[in-house]
Design a protein around this motif. Sequence first.
Motif, PDB file in Angstrom:
ATOM      1  N   GLY A   1       0.825  -1.214   0.000  1.00  0.00           N
ATOM      2  CA  GLY A   1       0.000   0.000   0.000  1.00  0.00           C
ATOM      3  C   GLY A   1       0.852   1.254   0.000  1.00  0.00           C
ATOM      4  O   GLY A   1       0.452   2.281  -0.545  1.00  0.00           O
TER       5      GLY A   1
ATOM      6  N   ASP B   1      -5.543   5.587   2.591  1.00  0.00           N
ATOM      7  CA  ASP B   1      -5.592   6.804   3.411  1.00  0.00           C
ATOM      8  C   ASP B   1      -6.170   6.497   4.788  1.00  0.00           C
ATOM      9  O   ASP B   1      -7.196   7.040   5.191  1.00  0.00           O
TER      10      ASP B   1
ATOM     11  N   PRO C   1     -10.324   3.211   6.250  1.00  0.00           N
ATOM     12  CA  PRO C   1     -11.428   2.446   5.646  1.00  0.00           C
ATOM     13  C   PRO C   1     -11.198   0.928   5.608  1.00  0.00           C
ATOM     14  O   PRO C   1     -12.004   0.212   5.034  1.00  0.00           O
ATOM     15  N   CYS C   2     -10.121   0.463   6.182  1.00  0.00           N
ATOM     16  CA  CYS C   2      -9.620  -0.892   5.903  1.00  0.00           C
ATOM     17  C   CYS C   2     -10.600  -2.024   6.243  1.00  0.00           C
ATOM     18  O   CYS C   2     -10.779  -2.957   5.450  1.00  0.00           O
TER      19      CYS C   2
ATOM     20  N   ARG D   1     -13.661  -2.242   4.091  1.00  0.00           N
ATOM     21  CA  ARG D   1     -13.188  -2.479   2.722  1.00  0.00           C
ATOM     22  C   ARG D   1     -12.939  -3.971   2.471  1.00  0.00           C
ATOM     23  O   ARG D   1     -13.112  -4.464   1.368  1.00  0.00           O
TER      24      ARG D   1
ATOM     25  N   GLU E   1      -0.331   5.260   2.000  1.00  0.00           N
ATOM     26  CA  GLU E   1      -0.039   4.904   3.395  1.00  0.00           C
ATOM     27  C   GLU E   1       0.785   5.955   4.128  1.00  0.00           C
ATOM     28  O   GLU E   1       1.690   5.625   4.892  1.00  0.00           O
TER      29      GLU E   1
HETATM   30  S1  SF4 Z   1      -6.319   1.576   3.195  1.00  0.00           S
HETATM   31 FE1  SF4 Z   1      -5.928   0.127   4.882  1.00  0.00          FE
HETATM   32  S2  SF4 Z   1      -6.057  -1.916   3.907  1.00  0.00           S
HETATM   33 FE2  SF4 Z   1      -5.823  -0.427   2.263  1.00  0.00          FE
HETATM   34  S3  SF4 Z   1      -3.586  -0.389   1.896  1.00  0.00           S
HETATM   35 FE3  SF4 Z   1      -4.087   1.264   3.337  1.00  0.00          FE
HETATM   36  S4  SF4 Z   1      -3.734   0.402   5.388  1.00  0.00           S
HETATM   37 FE4  SF4 Z   1      -3.873  -1.347   3.915  1.00  0.00          FE
END
Ligand code: SF4
Length: 395
Positions: A276, A324, A333-334, A337, A383
């Motif tokens: 990421g 982000d 949002p992980c 998601r 990230e």
């Molecule tokens: S938004 Fe969350 S799941 Fe997606 S790459 Fe970034 S840290 Fe990982």
Amino acid sequence: MDSIKNIYKIGNGPSSSHTMGPQIAAQKFLDKNPNASRFYVELYGSLALTGKGHLTDYIIKKTLGENKTTVKFDIKTNYDYHPNGMKFFAYNDKNEKIDEWLVFSVGGGSLRELNEERSEGKANLYPHKTMDEILLFCEDEDITLLDYVKRYDDCTYYLNIVLDVMLEAIEKGLATSGTLPGSLRLARKAKDFYNKYKKVESFSNLMYASALAVAEENASGGLIVTSPTCGACGVVPSVIYPQIIMNHVSREKIINGLMIAGLFGNIIKYNGSISGAEVGCQGEIGSASSMAAALSAYLLGGNNRQIEYAAEIALEHHLGLTCDPIDGLVQIPCIERNAIAASMAFDSAKYACLTDGSHRISFDYIVGVMKETGKDLSDKYKETSEGGLAKIIKC
Ligand code: SF4
């Protein structure tokens, strides 16, 4: 390409690049300098910007020794080679430097030194480097993608352990309520979703609940399997669990599906990126969705071309997805998601299996586009928690 075992690493969350990789690096440095009196570690780039929320300093100190380790977040230094750089220093009891090591956490828990060839695994098990080459080879040999993986990289024994860890993470997550660690004070939702599934036994409800369960376990530092990363670790298990519970798919078939999914993850890691910090969330959640789509298409009875098409669709429709995370935590949002990416994986598999598998845009092409798109993305969306959702909602 290296073994698919490196796509499925077992370890503690919340981040393969920001927690697992630094932990492995710290352990290696400690093994090399067991008599050091103190350690000093500098974190660069994305590790410096989101390392706090991802527990990078915590895990390094825990590994090297809480009382003799200092970690500095150096947000001004960033290496072009990769944004997840860190430098370890060891000192003796006269305060003389006895060792230093610059190393990069390049995604999925893997490490590389400066300018080291990134895409080549140490064990080059596979004779082919792209899915197009593999599909042609399978056609010539009249074999399936599963036969192909078994021929070069049969890791059935290891994948049985992987599956156990995945299922344990789901079951633990489904049984746990409360609040996740960190500034957001985010409530865990998996148990609630699971209770709703029990009232109306729907495949989707159980898939969402499973994805949330694993992602919440990850966010609280629990034991999970990277598939291919910690942040995206809920996607693959969540397309498996309903198949076992509701459709009674055999363990052997699930392990076969993990082999096929691992092959797709491996090609993305080899020719694109699963980091990421390097290409945004398309490399993490997009890759996981693509792997889960391949696995689901295999379970639906898809042939080689349909499986490749499913993986292509899922990755294509995650292109450009930004990373982000709010306050650097692998939560928003992980977590949500993961559930949505699982849904897209399953839909991609169903869609591909309704066709004869022929299509214009190949999986390999999309992997290349993903890599290029990642290069063009602003660093704010890779990230660093400096743009997007992370900027709108500041804790
Ligand atoms: S938004 Fe969350 S799941 Fe997606 S790459 Fe970034 S840290 Fe990982």
